[in-house]
Design an enzyme around this catalytic site. Structure first.
Site, PDB file in Angstrom:
ATOM      1  N   SER A  12      44.796  77.297  18.537  1.00 62.95           N
ATOM      2  CA  SER A  12      44.871  77.288  16.896  1.00 62.95           C
ATOM      3  C   SER A  12      44.160  74.993  16.434  1.00 62.95           C
ATOM      4  O   SER A  12      44.695  74.479  16.525  1.00 62.95           O
ATOM      5  CB  SER A  12      45.933  77.676  15.900  1.00 62.95           C
ATOM      6  OG  SER A  12      44.966  78.012  15.004  1.00 62.95           O
ATOM      7  N   TRP A  13      42.847  75.619  16.101  1.00 60.94           N
ATOM      8  CA  TRP A  13      41.719  74.265  15.954  1.00 60.94           C
ATOM      9  C   TRP A  13      43.211  73.455  14.564  1.00 60.94           C
ATOM     10  O   TRP A  13      43.507  72.442  14.876  1.00 60.94           O
ATOM     11  CB  TRP A  13      40.789  74.367  14.917  1.00 60.94           C
ATOM     12  CG  TRP A  13      39.960  75.537  16.011  1.00 60.94           C
ATOM     13  CD1 TRP A  13      39.882  76.865  16.228  1.00 60.94           C
ATOM     14  CD2 TRP A  13      39.178  75.020  16.682  1.00 60.94           C
ATOM     15  NE1 TRP A  13      38.511  77.089  16.928  1.00 60.94           N
ATOM     16  CE2 TRP A  13      37.795  76.247  17.586  1.00 60.94           C
ATOM     17  CE3 TRP A  13      38.656  73.506  17.488  1.00 60.94           C
ATOM     18  CZ2 TRP A  13      37.324  75.497  18.371  1.00 60.94           C
ATOM     19  CZ3 TRP A  13      37.993  73.436  18.687  1.00 60.94           C
ATOM     20  CH2 TRP A  13      37.022  74.765  18.754  1.00 60.94           C
TER      21      TRP A  13
ATOM     22  N   LYS B  10      51.105  78.882  16.175  1.00 63.44           N
ATOM     23  CA  LYS B  10      50.272  80.502  16.104  1.00 63.44           C
ATOM     24  C   LYS B  10      50.057  81.151  16.959  1.00 63.44           C
ATOM     25  O   LYS B  10      49.005  81.308  17.099  1.00 63.44           O
ATOM     26  CB  LYS B  10      49.613  79.712  15.155  1.00 63.44           C
ATOM     27  CG  LYS B  10      48.926  80.885  14.359  1.00 63.44           C
ATOM     28  CD  LYS B  10      48.040  80.407  13.094  1.00 63.44           C
ATOM     29  CE  LYS B  10      47.330  81.337  12.150  1.00 63.44           C
ATOM     30  NZ  LYS B  10      46.303  81.455  11.076  1.00 63.44           N
TER      31      LYS B  10
ATOM     32  N   ASN C 252      33.967  88.581  12.496  1.00 64.89           N
ATOM     33  CA  ASN C 252      35.147  87.965  12.351  1.00 64.89           C
ATOM     34  C   ASN C 252      35.911  88.287  11.274  1.00 64.89           C
ATOM     35  O   ASN C 252      35.895  88.132  10.073  1.00 64.89           O
ATOM     36  CB  ASN C 252      35.781  86.732  12.476  1.00 64.89           C
ATOM     37  CG  ASN C 252      34.792  86.660  14.119  1.00 64.89           C
ATOM     38  OD1 ASN C 252      34.236  87.176  15.295  1.00 64.89           O
ATOM     39  ND2 ASN C 252      35.247  85.280  14.511  1.00 64.89           N
TER      40      ASN C 252
ATOM     41  N   ASN D  49      29.547  81.342  16.495  1.00 62.18           N
ATOM     42  CA  ASN D  49      30.775  81.489  15.920  1.00 62.18           C
ATOM     43  C   ASN D  49      30.808  81.251  14.797  1.00 62.18           C
ATOM     44  O   ASN D  49      31.549  79.906  14.664  1.00 62.18           O
ATOM     45  CB  ASN D  49      32.218  81.607  17.205  1.00 62.18           C
ATOM     46  CG  ASN D  49      33.282  82.329  16.847  1.00 62.18           C
ATOM     47  OD1 ASN D  49      33.700  83.401  16.686  1.00 62.18           O
ATOM     48  ND2 ASN D  49      33.645  81.910  15.985  1.00 62.18           N
ATOM     49  N   GLU D  50      31.260  82.062  13.518  1.00 59.79           N
ATOM     50  CA  GLU D  50      31.021  81.793  12.453  1.00 59.79           C
ATOM     51  C   GLU D  50      30.433  80.577  11.744  1.00 59.79           C
ATOM     52  O   GLU D  50      31.258  79.080  11.094  1.00 59.79           O
ATOM     53  CB  GLU D  50      32.628  81.644  12.327  1.00 59.79           C
ATOM     54  CG  GLU D  50      33.566  82.690  12.936  1.00 59.79           C
ATOM     55  CD  GLU D  50      35.215  82.380  12.257  1.00 59.79           C
ATOM     56  OE1 GLU D  50      35.755  83.525  12.793  1.00 59.79           O
ATOM     57  OE2 GLU D  50      35.930  81.407  12.470  1.00 59.79           O
TER      58      GLU D  50
ATOM     59  N   GLN E  77      39.524  76.566  22.371  1.00 59.40           N
ATOM     60  CA  GLN E  77      40.895  76.435  22.493  1.00 59.40           C
ATOM     61  C   GLN E  77      41.576  77.273  23.713  1.00 59.40           C
ATOM     62  O   GLN E  77      42.487  77.289  23.747  1.00 59.40           O
ATOM     63  CB  GLN E  77      40.677  78.443  21.496  1.00 59.40           C
ATOM     64  CG  GLN E  77      39.930  77.177  19.955  1.00 59.40           C
ATOM     65  CD  GLN E  77      40.110  78.426  19.454  1.00 59.40           C
ATOM     66  OE1 GLN E  77      39.373  79.350  19.317  1.00 59.40           O
ATOM     67  NE2 GLN E  77      41.063  78.524  19.026  1.00 59.40           N
TER      68      GLN E  77
ATOM     69  N   HIS F 172      31.078  77.691  19.584  1.00 55.52           N
ATOM     70  CA  HIS F 172      32.363  78.117  19.283  1.00 55.52           C
ATOM     71  C   HIS F 172      32.689  76.660  18.767  1.00 55.52           C
ATOM     72  O   HIS F 172      33.781  76.342  19.055  1.00 55.52           O
ATOM     73  CB  HIS F 172      32.772  78.755  19.808  1.00 55.52           C
ATOM     74  CG  HIS F 172      34.091  79.495  19.445  1.00 55.52           C
ATOM     75  ND1 HIS F 172      34.462  80.944  19.290  1.00 55.52           N
ATOM     76  CD2 HIS F 172      35.137  79.289  18.338  1.00 55.52           C
ATOM     77  CE1 HIS F 172      35.500  81.279  19.096  1.00 55.52           C
ATOM     78  NE2 HIS F 172      35.637  80.055  18.487  1.00 55.52           N
TER      79      HIS F 172
ATOM     80  N   GLU G 146      36.016  89.410  16.004  1.00 54.38           N
ATOM     81  CA  GLU G 146      37.572  88.847  16.310  1.00 54.38           C
ATOM     82  C   GLU G 146      38.250  89.382  14.980  1.00 54.38           C
ATOM     83  O   GLU G 146      38.069  89.889  14.282  1.00 54.38           O
ATOM     84  CB  GLU G 146      37.711  87.507  15.517  1.00 54.38           C
ATOM     85  CG  GLU G 146      37.538  86.572  17.223  1.00 54.38           C
ATOM     86  CD  GLU G 146      37.377  84.850  16.351  1.00 54.38           C
ATOM     87  OE1 GLU G 146      38.472  84.101  15.838  1.00 54.38           O
ATOM     88  OE2 GLU G 146      36.625  84.469  17.209  1.00 54.38           O
TER      89      GLU G 146
ATOM     90  N   TYR H 100      48.616  84.651  18.915  1.00 56.39           N
ATOM     91  CA  TYR H 100      47.365  86.274  18.373  1.00 56.39           C
ATOM     92  C   TYR H 100      48.087  86.510  20.150  1.00 56.39           C
ATOM     93  O   TYR H 100      47.264  87.706  19.720  1.00 56.39           O
ATOM     94  CB  TYR H 100      46.488  85.140  18.280  1.00 56.39           C
ATOM     95  CG  TYR H 100      46.058  84.843  16.765  1.00 56.39           C
ATOM     96  CD1 TYR H 100      45.639  85.651  16.024  1.00 56.39           C
ATOM     97  CD2 TYR H 100      46.098  83.629  16.678  1.00 56.39           C
ATOM     98  CE1 TYR H 100      45.275  85.460  14.614  1.00 56.39           C
ATOM     99  CE2 TYR H 100      45.974  82.669  15.122  1.00 56.39           C
ATOM    100  CZ  TYR H 100      45.748  84.058  14.418  1.00 56.39           C
ATOM    101  OH  TYR H 100      45.443  83.662  13.396  1.00 56.39           O
TER     102      TYR H 100
END
Length: 469
Positions: A428-429, A435, A297, A159-160, A19, A116, A375, A437
């Site tokens: 953003s994916w 968007k 997150n 991650n996630e 990202q 990630h 996050e 942040y």
């Protein structure tokens, strides 16, 4: 009212390789599935992203200037092993050594993630983590990194895991773009937890001096009507899909009877079966007490009501509020029209959900040791006018969440740090570049950075460690 955070609290910023880095095809980097998938399905690509591959000295200097003492970074697996295994890419290794050295130069502690969302294409095309061979390749990659980068003291394996399986096989907005296959979701989660466990055991067997954990996205689930047993069940089932299945694997080394009953119900309604082997649970048991920390997150909570219809999910990728739909056969339907503010992307802003989630961890998984909020942040359509970005909504969002973190610490939870998503604007994916942040606005045409109003607020917060609410 003034709330205070501990003196040793980490005030961090988060990034992710794909990202932020850009440079997707240079210096020997191998392909990832996203390269082709974005070109085929979206209106943007990961070029140039934030050009972190070249701009990282500027970003880390800004981090130091604004009081940020921790940064989440992920290593691009295909920058180290272009094919996922085999020959090492020396230029990729050199890049990360330089990056970590720059972190330490600016007194910004790197918290480094191995995966990630960016499995190398050569492995992703063979089934990604649905293929158990991928576990072996990931563990070999992890072992290489642990040995090669002794300058890293804080590691996370994944991650996630939850959103990876959801994005790939439920919502269908991540490659390979499969929708509504709950069996694949659970199998992906399970196999990735096996990869985490093996890497974790290896790290501890080698007696490395650092710490290692995992990062889970944990959106809190609530019944729309807490007095309606059917709504309560809907919230519990959605929680199993997104949270409890992977939390059980992480800290219990098995899936509780209630969790497995929920999984069996979901698969009975939606079809499919799982490959769960006795040796899998021997491995999960061996790893369950070895996690040094849990990364959480947290962005939002969800409200569920009972639902008897067919599965339908509509992803709001362009920030058109009200465009989302989420209902799963045999599970439940998310309700967005509740008395809770939400973002343009229909993410429900509910800081109390973070408090409740942490207290659930403390109660249900007392072996957690410590937590970092890895996050948290507000996606917003920021505008830059003459180099000025007034993002008061972001400041308010961060303030509310840090206030409940102070509260949960007072209630006995061991929370050691907070990493805002994101340090600077990144892509953003499934939403592209609109968007934003970051604490630092990125002009993606020029790659120039501009501190937002929130960056100056965060600087003061890091200096005083106090929140006025």
């Amino acid at each position: 009212m003034i709330k205070r955070l501990p003196d040793d609290f980490i005030f961090g910023g988060a990034t992710a390789a794909y990202q932020a880095e850009g440079a997707t095809t240079i210096d020997g980097k191998g392909a990832v599935a996203w390269d082709r998938y974005l070109k085929d399905n979206y209106w943007y690509t990961a070029e140039p992203a934030s050009d972190f591959y070249h701009q990282y000295p500027i970003d880390l200097a800004l981090a130091e200037q604004f009081g940020i003492n921790g940064i989440r970074i992920s290593i691009a697996w295909s920058r180290i092993f272009p094919e996922g295994f085999g020959e090492v890419n020396a230029k990729g290794v050199a890049f990360y050594h330089s990056l970590f050295a720059e972190c330490h130069k600016h007194h910004v502690e790197p918290f480094v993630t191995l995966h990630h969302f960016d499995t190398p294409e050569a492995l992703h095309s063979r089934g990604d983590f649905l293929n158990r061979e991928n576990i072996d390749h990931f563990v070999a990659y992890a072992a290489y990194c642990f040995k090669e980068f002794p300058e890293v003291s804080y590691w996370t394996t994944f991650n996630e895991i939850g959103p990876i399986g959801d994005g790939q096989y439920l919502v269908g907005k991540f490659p390979p773009g499969i929708s509504y296959d709950l069996a694949k979701v659970f199998q992906s989660h399970h196999n990735m937890m096996l990869a985490h466990a093996r890497a974790l055991v290896h790290y501890k067997e080698q007696a490395y001096p650092g710490e290692i954990g995992i990062v889970h996205a944990l959106p809190t689930k609530y019944p729309l009507d807490p007095t309606n047993p059917a709504d309560v069940l809907a919230a519990e089932l959605d929680d199993i899909i997104h949270n409890k299945f992977i939390l059980d694997a992480t800290y219990l080394g098995q899936y509780s009877e209630k969790t497995m009953a929920g999984v069996k119900h979901i698969l009975a309604e939606n079809g499919g079966s799982l490959d769960l082997r006795p040796e899998d649970f021997e491995l999960l048991q061996a790893a369950k007490d070895l996690n040094d920390f849990l990364g959480i997150n947290y962005y939002m909570s969800d409200w569920l009501r009972a639902f008897d219809g067919e599965t339908e999910i509509i992803h709001n990728g362009k920030g058109e509020k009200g465009g989302s739909k989420y209902q799963i056969k045999g599970v439940g339907q998310r309700i967005f029209d509740v008395d809770v503010p939400r973002t343009d992307w229909d993410w429900m802003i509910y800081p109390q959900g973070l408090y409740d989630q942490i207290m659930r961890i403390k109660a249900d998984y007392p072996g957690y040791k410590k937590i970092y909020i890895t996050e948290n942040g507000l996606g917003y359509k920021d505008t830059c006018i003459d180099g000025r970005i007034d993002d008061d909504a972001r400041i308010d969002y961060i303030k509310q969440h840090l206030a409940v973190i102070a509260d949960v610490i007072s209630a006995g939870a061991n929370v050691k740090g907070y990493f805002i998503w994101s340090l600077m604007d990144v892509f953003s994916w499934s939403n592209g570049y609109d968007k934003r942040y970051g604490l630092f606005y990125v002009d993606f045409e020029t790659q120039k950075r501009y501190p937002k109003k929130s960056a100056y607020w965060y600087q003061q917060l890091a200096a005083t460690k106090t929140i006025s609410v």
